[in-house]
Design a protein around this motif. Structure first.
Motif, PDB file in Angstrom:
ATOM      1  N   SER A  26       9.781   1.444  -3.862  1.00  0.00           N
ATOM      2  CA  SER A  26       8.406   1.785  -4.241  1.00  0.00           C
ATOM      3  C   SER A  26       8.070   3.217  -3.819  1.00  0.00           C
ATOM      4  O   SER A  26       7.365   3.932  -4.541  1.00  0.00           O
ATOM      5  N   GLN A  59       9.516   5.788  -6.175  1.00  0.00           N
ATOM      6  CA  GLN A  59       8.664   5.944  -7.343  1.00  0.00           C
ATOM      7  C   GLN A  59       7.482   6.855  -7.036  1.00  0.00           C
ATOM      8  O   GLN A  59       7.082   7.680  -7.857  1.00  0.00           O
ATOM      9  N   GLU A  60       6.947   6.716  -5.814  1.00  0.00           N
ATOM     10  CA  GLU A  60       5.845   7.579  -5.380  1.00  0.00           C
ATOM     11  C   GLU A  60       6.289   9.039  -5.316  1.00  0.00           C
ATOM     12  O   GLU A  60       5.543   9.950  -5.720  1.00  0.00           O
TER      13      GLU A  60
END
Length: 301
Positions: A81, A84-85
């Motif tokens: 995650s 992706q950030e």
């Protein structure tokens, strides 16, 4: 000159903003926090939210150049995650700026984007200047490729684009150096792996001055924003210990141990890259802190 800055409250952004204000330039800055919006002499804040595609279009009023520093820190653990950030924080923000500038043609003349030295492959023999075409196909290397491609969009609008491939920034106010200092100060310092891997770095004062130099001289293309003398991990550890007046007696920490602690991010400590700022030097930029010893003597007090 009126300059729009993203990431103005970050490590480089603060130093650069202070320098530009001292030189009597007018700063517009974008922030994702409405609480951080300030308006004072030559310094004006505007709200944006790249994830939601929101931006106060008044931020571009009269702006001659954009310095784009925004992007999530690579210093946090790289979960899926967070990866992706890292991607979205760079690409969405650049794309949002591009579409805003596209609606206001022939105004902005220069787009200067942060970038990273992670684009260069790990190597025991190569010396990388700005002409190097080799690409590191790791997650971070591919991230930098996408980041630079998003910046290059501005060429389509006949805007000069500069991409600042930055090494580790040495500052007493944040970034990697305070984290390097902590264990050495506590008599627990040591190198990593063989300690022979070269690390590129730059003093916070020099990176701000190099951005300003790039702006003043309307430089475009890739610029290796690193000091001219890379240093091995072992020598850097010894140099920090010398300035802290601390002994080093622990064995080096193995790659396996750091992988367990940091996960994929451990590669930042073990990559070996000899990167030189050939363009900056050829264009006449003078580093105030060309050696790590000089930089550390200024920052460690």
């Amino acid at each position: 000159m009126k300059i729009l800055i993203t990431g103005a409250t970050g490590l480089i952004g603060k130093e650069l903003t202070n320098l530009l204000l001292k030189e009597n330039h007018i700063i517009h800055y974008l922030t994702t926090s409405k609480l951080k919006i300030q308006n004072r002499e030559n310094y004006f804040g505007f709200y944006w939210n790249p994830k939601e595609g929101k931006i106060d279009e008044n931020c571009l009023d009269g702006v001659d150049a954009i310095i784009h520093l925004a992007g999530a820190s690579i210093s946090n653990r790289w979960t899926n995650s967070y990866k992706q950030e890292l991607i979205e924080s760079r690409l969405l923000s650049t794309n949002l700026l591009f579409h805003l500038v596209k609606k206001n043609p022939k105004q902005v003349k220069h787009f200067i984007s942060a970038s990273g030295t992670a684009i260069y492959p790990d190597s025991n023999s190569a010396i990388y200047d700005e002409t190097a075409s080799e690409i590191d196909h790791s997650f971070l290397g591919n991230l930098v490729v996408k980041w630079e491609e998003s910046a290059d969009q501005f060429n389509l609008l006949n805007i000069k684009v500069a991409k600042m491939r930055t090494g580790v920034v040495f500052s007493e106010n944040g970034g990697a150096l305070p984290e390097m200092i902590k264990p050495i100060k506590m008599f627990a310092g040591s190198g990593f792996g063989t300690g022979k891997q070269l690390q590129t770095w730059i003093h916070i004062n020099d990176i701000a001055r190099l951005y300003y130099f790039t702006l003043q001289n309307e430089i475009e293309g890739v610029i290796n924003a690193v000091a001219p003398n890379p240093i091995s991990n072992q020598e850097l550890t010894r140099c920090i210990a010398k300035h802290l007046h601390r002994p080093l007696f622990l064995p080096n920490v193995s790659k396996m141990v750091m992988k367990l602690i940091l996960g994929e991010m451990h590669i930042l400590l073990f990559n070996n890259k000899n990167i030189i700022p050939r363009r900056a030097l050829e264009l006449g930029f003078q580093f105030e802190y060309p050696s790590a010893d000089l930089a550390l003597s200024n920052l460690i007090k």
